[in-house]
Each structure stands twice: as structure tokens, then as C-alpha cells.
Design a protein around this motif. Sequence first.
Motif, mmCIF file in Angstrom:
data_model
loop_
_atom_site.group_PDB
_atom_site.id
_atom_site.type_symbol
_atom_site.label_atom_id
_atom_site.label_comp_id
_atom_site.label_asym_id
_atom_site.label_seq_id
_atom_site.Cartn_x
_atom_site.Cartn_y
_atom_site.Cartn_z
ATOM 1 N N ILE A 23 0.781 -1.175 -0.115
ATOM 2 C CA ILE A 23 0.156 0.039 -0.115
ATOM 3 C C ILE A 23 0.957 1.130 0.051
ATOM 4 N N TYR A 30 -6.790 6.184 -0.250
ATOM 5 C CA TYR A 30 -6.756 5.081 -0.996
ATOM 6 C C TYR A 30 -7.776 4.220 -1.200
ATOM 7 N N PHE A 49 -9.346 0.549 -2.995
ATOM 8 C CA PHE A 49 -8.947 -0.770 -3.353
ATOM 9 C C PHE A 49 -9.910 -1.375 -4.412
ATOM 10 N N TRP A 83 -4.170 -0.948 -4.769
ATOM 11 C CA TRP A 83 -4.449 0.153 -4.191
ATOM 12 C C TRP A 83 -4.021 1.359 -5.066
#
Length: 689
Positions: A326, A360, A362, A366
Motif C-alpha cells: 500500500i 486509498y 481498493f 491500491w
Amino acid sequence: MKKLTLLLTLLALMAQFSKAQDDPYLWLEDVDAEQSLEWVGKWNEKTLDVLTGHPDYKSIYEKNIEIYNSDDRIADPTIRGNQVYNFWQDADHQRGIWRRASIKSYLNGNPEWETVLDFDALSEKDGEKYVFKGASGLYPDYNKFLVNLSKGGGDAVVIREFDAVKKEFVKDGFYVPEAKGSASWIDENTLMVSTDFGTGMTTSGYPKEVKIWKRDTELKDAQSVFEGNEDDMGIWGYSVQTKEKTYRLITQRTSFYSGSYYFIENGKLVKPNLPDDIELSGIFKKQVLFQLKSDWDVGKNSFKQGDMVSIAYDDLLKDGTNYILIISPDERSSITETNTTKNVLLVNMLNNVKSELYRYTFTGSWEKQKIDAPQFGNISLGSADDESDNYFFYFQNFLEPSTLYKGDAKSGTFVKVKSLKSFFPTENYKVQQFEAASNDGTKIPYFVVSDKNTKLDGNNPTLIGAYGGFEVARLPTYSAITGTAWLEKGGIYVLANIRGGGEFGPKWHQAGLKENRQRIYNDYFAVAEDLIAKQITSPRRLGIIGGSNGGLLVGVGFTQRPDLYNAVVCAVPLLDMKRYNKLLAGASWMAEYGNPDIPEEWEYIKKYSPYQNVKKGMNYPEVFFTTSTRDDRVHPGHARKMVARMNELGYKVYYFENTEGGHAGASTNEQRAKVAALEFIYLQMKLMN
């Protein structure tokens, strides 16, 4: 047999006598003993006579209480369903009220507050000095809560079930007796509980067993799902409730920075194959989020210390290796906190001790986007809504009061909700960031807050704040108390970002662990020396302030380098590092400091332990020690014994022990205002007069 018993008794008495000879002030560790409290009372009286008798004490105290009780403060919102909850203390509610309003009225700027629970009334009714320690609601309706109540402000709490519709505790509802434990909802009739079930706690004073407790059964009869060891730091069970699933987790902490995670799936414990120093950050979109404290090669990936990664929950339980990166911070950045809304993972980053906010999303991988949040200050994430993308965050710096923003995580937009008013003329001051070279060449950043017209003549009263431990980052923060009681009086404030903290991630913290602790103190001295070299101040005008581990920091500061300082505020401190692991939660910190019972580890601890290093005939400053009788985290015996020893050696010291307040040192706004006024009067006396 009688001879053997007599011999063993004699040996035990000799051991006690030997300990007393080594430490004649052990009796002060008996917190509530009549002799101890009489000693406390005498020292309090002596100190208060001097400090409250200062001509400026009353005005500083009254300004402090005005600040703490101001109606202009931000009512910190916690989103629960379609309502905002808030805990509030003021002159009319010294122990506070827990209240709520609709989200709509809150955002309109005129919240229609409804009191849910009055802690002053509850304290009077029960004959206890309750301190509210938070409440966990039953998702998704939040009609019931588990309310945590501390008696006097300590970490130990009583947990009681509360009906938020009727606004009353549930008769014969869930009740967990006082302990340093926790409880969380699995469903309306089931809890995950970590507490003292009658079999004792760990040596650190935390739970060593987790049980699942069904309504209308006895706590002692609850189903045990995990039991750890007495020498573990602690065992905690908790649930993460989402729309799709209620996840059940157990963490077995073998030390402050290591342990194992377990998941309960289909009635069975599953232990994934993970590094023992990895940190679980949450579960989002069926992905389990982790932060790495060391490099990790897993599957086809090589992750770095400080990275954040994720893996699908089902894959994790099968010991899969499909981890996804990430974030990978660089040398001068770190992750400070995360939160989640319905669709977005929010990540608060530090870049050279200044905050940056990112979102972020998903979709199998990411996707990152920076939020155009305010710059050059300290962002902190507030409450977020699981049912929408609404969330709150705060921004502040040394000269900008805290401002609350409401954001839309999906669009990245935000609006200002409310700003705290400024209690001092911030336009008269400036903030500079410098770096000092520690003795090993490491660059240590620090901030200086001063009047714009400050002369560099070495004559400026200057106060250094720092912490240096447990990966805690110290960030630019607006303090109305510091502004009115120190800056406006002609003082300069310095914040030092020394090693041991989390400003630059795990590496910055780990550089000062155990045998490397002296690096932290060398960083601290380097900042003081740099301030003196720049003629910002001089030793007779330089003071230091710190609490808890920061209290240890200033304790080492004045015992190792008394030549640098003329004032020391040492609050709720660790000082006796020979016995710290035997007092309250001390055993849980051995991963930070080392174990003094192991000779080779005591060898490096004893070199800096303030209680063992205070000596006769030194030119120590007149230190001001503060603590709380009800501190059940850092034992008040540390401060008590240091005062007794320094007094025996002929040093003048000041000492104040609040009778409640726990590790925070105070429970009410009146107490907070008093302690702060005492500290700043002391600093004025030593550095300005």
C-alpha cells in the motif's frame, strides 16, 4: 522441619533488610499507606505555599481555567449511526457529560445536544470519583454501549452495559469488575472479554485470558477461547464489526513490540504465519492491513521496514503470501495513523515532521491520491462513518489553533466545521525548524517558537519539550496554555524530535532501544547545546519539561548534564530503573528499556537510571516533580523516592502529588488548570525572575 521453616523465614527477613539498606525509601512505594500519604501531604503543603504564593499564580490559574472551560472549544465529534456523540467538561460539569446530537444539527453549527450520561451525578450517586474512559457501541444501531469507568482516573476500569435509548445502565446487564481489561461486542447477547477472571493477571498487570461471554450467564462461566502466560505482556480479544462480517481477533503480546495474532473462524483458533513484530492496522474491504517494523521477504515480495501491506482475509487464514504493497515511506517520512470510511482508506503521513493526508481505494490493487489538506502543521484523523464516506479531521500547528474539518473521503473534498479561537496574539510569533548534530552525526530536527523580535543574546527564557520513546511522534501543536503562560511572558518554546520517537518510522524508534538508549539522551543534549550555540538561550535561562517516559528523559537530562539547565519539570516520571519492571505496568516496557534483573542489561541501564545516579555535591537545578496518587501505569513511587533521596542529599526540590487523575495527572479542568499554573509559575521563577 521446624528448623527449615525458621531458616527460610530468617533468610526472607535478611533479604528484606538488604533491600531496605539498598533503598531506604521503599516504603514510599506503598501508595495509600498512612505514612506515605502523610509524607505526600507535607510536601504538597510546602510546595503549594511557595508556588501559589507567587504574585502571578492567581492570574495564570484563572486564565488556564478560562481556556479549559471555554465554550469556544471544539466539541469533538464521534459518529455513531446518524448521531454525533461528544464528551464535554466545563465549570458546570467538572467530571463531564456524555451527550449526543444529530449529525445534521452538528454540521449546521447549532448542535441540539441531549445529555446521555452525567458523570458528576453518577459519581455523587455511587460515591466514586468517576473518569469517563470511553464507550464502545453495538453496531449498526448503537442502541447499546459498553461504558468504561475509571475510579479516579487510573487505567483500570469497570465496564457496564448502557441502554442509549433509555439513557440508563441495563439492570442485570453485562458488568465487568474493575481491572485493566476490555470488552467488545460480538452481537447483542455476546461479548469478547479480556479481564481478571479470578486466576490473576500477567506480571505487567494486564489480562492473560480471553473469554466469550453470553448474556444471562456468570462471567466466571464464560467460554475460554485463549489463555496466555503469566510473563506475557497481555492478552486481548476484540471484534471488528462490518456489514459483511464480524471478525474475532486475539492478540497475544509477548512484549510491547512483539507477539502473535489469532483469528476465531468457525469456532477454531487460526494463527497466521506472520513476523512477531508486525502490527495489525485494521480490516477494510476484506483486506487485512499490516504495518512492518522490520524488512520482510514473503512470497515473491521483499517489503521494507515501515511499509504498509494488505492481504485478503481468506488468503491470510490459509497462510497465503499474496501481500500487496500500500505505502512505502522514505527515510524522512512515516505513517502516523489510518482510518476507514465506507469506500476509502485514509492515511495520515509525516514528511519531515509535517503532516500530509492521503486517500486509498481498493479495486484489486491500491490507488493513491493526495488530499489537498492544510499544510505545514499537524493533521489528526477524527471519527469516520462506516456507512458513508464522511469523516472528520483536525489541523493545527504552533500558531494556528485546532480547526475541525468534515471531509468526503470519496471525492477528497472537505469543509471547515469550526476553529478554536486563539487565546494569544499568534501574529507576534514565528516558527523555525533547525537541525542539531548528535554526537554520532545524526541530524536531529527541532522547532523553535519565538517572538518575531527576539534578540539572539543568550538571554531568552527557553523551554524544551520532548519525549523520545515508544515510537511516539511529537508534532507541532497549538497550546493556549503555553501561549498565555509562557510565550506572552517572554518565553521561547522548543520541540525536539529526538530518536526513540516515531517521527521517521520504526528505524528512528529502534535506534534508541535498550543498550542504545544513550543515543536518545545525546540527541537531547545536542539540541540544548545548539540552542546555546545559536545564542537563542543560555544554561541559566534553559528549562526542560517531560512526562512519563519524558519524565525519565528530563531525569536523565539533569543528572547527566546539570550544566545545561536551570529548570526541570518532571511529571509522572519513571526514575528508578532498577525496580521499574516490578512496579505496576513496568514489566511491559522491558522491550523498550531492557530487563534490570539481567546483569548484562542492568549494566547499561544503571548508567542512566536517575534514581541510582543522583549524587551529592552536584550543581543540580531545583527540580519540580509532579505525579498522581491514582496513577496505576507509572508508579508514583518513582517521583516520591527521588524527592526523598534528593532532599536527603541536601538539594532543594518542589513536589506536588494530585490525589487523582491517573497517568494524565488530573481528572477535571480545575485540576488541569492548577497543575499547569504550578508548572509555569515554577518555570517563571527559575528562568525569568
